[in-house]
Motif scaffolding. Structure first.
Motif, PDB file in Angstrom:
ATOM      1  N   THR A 129       0.810  -1.218   0.000  1.00 25.11           N
ATOM      2  CA  THR A 129       0.000   0.000   0.000  1.00 25.11           C
ATOM      3  C   THR A 129       0.842   1.266   0.000  1.00 25.11           C
ATOM      4  N   SER A 130       2.094   1.159   0.462  1.00 28.93           N
ATOM      5  CA  SER A 130       2.957   2.337   0.503  1.00 28.93           C
ATOM      6  C   SER A 130       4.416   1.892   0.416  1.00 28.93           C
ATOM      7  N   PHE A 131       5.282   2.853   0.317  1.00 30.06           N
ATOM      8  CA  PHE A 131       6.711   2.574   0.317  1.00 30.06           C
ATOM      9  C   PHE A 131       7.284   2.790   1.718  1.00 30.06           C
ATOM     10  N   SER A 132       6.478   2.538   2.742  1.00 32.25           N
ATOM     11  CA  SER A 132       6.941   2.703   4.113  1.00 32.25           C
ATOM     12  C   SER A 132       8.168   1.835   4.355  1.00 32.25           C
ATOM     13  N   GLY A 133       9.083   2.385   5.136  1.00 34.65           N
ATOM     14  CA  GLY A 133      10.318   1.678   5.432  1.00 34.65           C
ATOM     15  C   GLY A 133      11.404   1.907   4.410  1.00 34.65           C
ATOM     16  N   LEU A 134      11.138   2.723   3.407  1.00 33.42           N
ATOM     17  CA  LEU A 134      12.099   2.912   2.326  1.00 33.42           C
ATOM     18  C   LEU A 134      13.004   4.119   2.527  1.00 33.42           C
ATOM     19  N   ASP A 154       0.592   5.326  -1.629  1.00 34.81           N
ATOM     20  CA  ASP A 154       1.469   6.366  -1.090  1.00 34.81           C
ATOM     21  C   ASP A 154       2.932   6.086  -1.433  1.00 34.81           C
ATOM     22  N   ILE A 155       3.555   7.045  -2.097  1.00 36.52           N
ATOM     23  CA  ILE A 155       4.993   6.953  -2.379  1.00 36.52           C
ATOM     24  C   ILE A 155       5.731   8.152  -1.773  1.00 36.52           C
ATOM     25  N   SER A 156       5.137   8.764  -0.746  1.00 33.94           N
ATOM     26  CA  SER A 156       5.737   9.964  -0.144  1.00 33.94           C
ATOM     27  C   SER A 156       7.134   9.703   0.417  1.00 33.94           C
ATOM     28  N   GLN A 157       7.459   8.459   0.722  1.00 25.87           N
ATOM     29  CA  GLN A 157       8.786   8.134   1.240  1.00 25.87           C
ATOM     30  C   GLN A 157       9.877   8.372   0.204  1.00 25.87           C
ATOM     31  N   LEU A 158       9.517   8.626  -1.025  1.00 23.26           N
ATOM     32  CA  LEU A 158      10.504   8.879  -2.081  1.00 23.26           C
ATOM     33  C   LEU A 158      10.885  10.347  -2.184  1.00 23.26           C
ATOM     34  N   SER A 159      10.413  11.191  -1.277  1.00 26.23           N
ATOM     35  CA  SER A 159      10.638  12.637  -1.390  1.00 26.23           C
ATOM     36  C   SER A 159      12.109  13.039  -1.317  1.00 26.23           C
ATOM     37  N   ASN A 172      -0.672   1.641 -11.301  1.00 26.18           N
ATOM     38  CA  ASN A 172      -0.880   1.536  -9.856  1.00 26.18           C
ATOM     39  C   ASN A 172      -2.212   2.237  -9.599  1.00 26.18           C
ATOM     40  N   THR A 173      -3.310   1.511  -9.700  1.00 24.91           N
ATOM     41  CA  THR A 173      -4.639   2.106  -9.824  1.00 24.91           C
ATOM     42  C   THR A 173      -5.068   2.973  -8.646  1.00 24.91           C
ATOM     43  N   LEU A 174      -4.592   2.738  -7.441  1.00 23.51           N
ATOM     44  CA  LEU A 174      -4.995   3.549  -6.284  1.00 23.51           C
ATOM     45  C   LEU A 174      -4.028   4.688  -5.991  1.00 23.51           C
ATOM     46  N   LEU A 175      -2.922   4.763  -6.713  1.00 24.24           N
ATOM     47  CA  LEU A 175      -1.959   5.842  -6.496  1.00 24.24           C
ATOM     48  C   LEU A 175      -2.502   7.115  -7.143  1.00 24.24           C
ATOM     49  N   SER A 176      -2.769   8.123  -6.310  1.00 22.10           N
ATOM     50  CA  SER A 176      -3.383   9.349  -6.832  1.00 22.10           C
ATOM     51  C   SER A 176      -2.430  10.527  -6.886  1.00 22.10           C
ATOM     52  N   SER A 177      -1.243  10.408  -6.278  1.00 24.27           N
ATOM     53  CA  SER A 177      -0.314  11.537  -6.259  1.00 24.27           C
ATOM     54  C   SER A 177       1.133  11.069  -6.403  1.00 24.27           C
ATOM     55  N   ILE A 178       1.871  11.814  -7.207  1.00 23.06           N
ATOM     56  CA  ILE A 178       3.313  11.587  -7.300  1.00 23.06           C
ATOM     57  C   ILE A 178       4.063  12.835  -6.835  1.00 23.06           C
ATOM     58  N   ALA A 179       3.407  13.618  -5.963  1.00 25.25           N
ATOM     59  CA  ALA A 179       4.000  14.857  -5.453  1.00 25.25           C
ATOM     60  C   ALA A 179       5.356  14.622  -4.788  1.00 25.25           C
ATOM     61  N   ALA A 180       5.567  13.448  -4.261  1.00 25.53           N
ATOM     62  CA  ALA A 180       6.850  13.138  -3.612  1.00 25.53           C
ATOM     63  C   ALA A 180       8.017  13.261  -4.567  1.00 25.53           C
ATOM     64  N   LEU A 181       7.744  13.205  -5.857  1.00 26.36           N
ATOM     65  CA  LEU A 181       8.815  13.261  -6.848  1.00 26.36           C
ATOM     66  C   LEU A 181       9.149  14.694  -7.272  1.00 26.36           C
ATOM     67  N   ASN A 182       8.531  15.694  -6.650  1.00 27.71           N
ATOM     68  CA  ASN A 182       8.805  17.095  -7.014  1.00 27.71           C
ATOM     69  C   ASN A 182      10.276  17.437  -7.008  1.00 27.71           C
TER      70      ASN A 182
END
Length: 186
Positions: A129-134, A154-159, A172-182
């Protein structure tokens, strides 16, 4: 061992017989495929490994017993239905490539947070569900592929990601934001 090691067969329930191994230097490295193991006990003495393939081990729940591996090129973790996280991959200080493919119960990428990675591919992990722990992952001279993880939200851990290669985030059908990649894309 100057060559490769292949461990295959559902009759194999533990890896304790490999506890004397320190190095596996063959081109293909170590393959652990279609066994009945639940953990990697027996691999704690490994310090050098060219590649690691952990594939089709339906009862495997933990890869935390890898020891301290100072050198390895790539790791593939594929079709291990009971595996929950990647704790143990932090035994590698750096990897050219990490492929995480179709691990049905995988809920966390924990275990990769302090590893320098050339290319990271995360594919078809239906419970992730997320990239937690990354975080704080740094990817150098490679790319990032996040493909068809149907529960990923959630991919916010990639910020804090640093990358000098390609990025492919798709299906990734439930992924709604890639803001972490800003920070990466600016």
């Amino acid at each position: 061992i100057p060559g490769d090691v292949f461990i295959t067969g559902t009759g194999i329930s533990n890896l304790l017989g490999l506890s004397v191994l320190i190095e596996i230097n063959g081109i293909d490295g170590l393959h652990i495929t279609n066994t009945s193991i639940t953990n990697l006990n027996g691999l704690g003495g490994l310090t050098q490994l060219t590649a690691l393939y952990i594939v089709d081990n339906t009862l495997l729940t933990s890869i935390s017993d890898l020891g301290t591996i100072s050198s390895a090129a790539s790791v593939t973790i594929e079709n291990n239905d009971a595996l929950l996280n990647l704790n143990g991959l932090d035994a590698f200080p750096s990897l050219t490539q990490v492929i995480i493919w179709n691990n049905a119960s995988l809920i966390s990428l924990q275990g990769l947070s302090n590893v320098l990675i050339g290319h990271l591919g995360v594919y078809y992990n239906e419970s992730l569900t997320s990239f937690s722990g990354l975080a704080p992952l740094t990817i150098l001279n490679g790319g990032l592929t996040i493909f068809h993880n149907p529960q990923l939200q959630d991919i916010s851990q990639l910020s804090s990601l640093t990358i000098s290669g390609s990025i492919d985030i798709s299906q990734n059908t439930l992924l709604s934001s890639i803001a972490a990649l800003n920070n990466i894309l600016s």
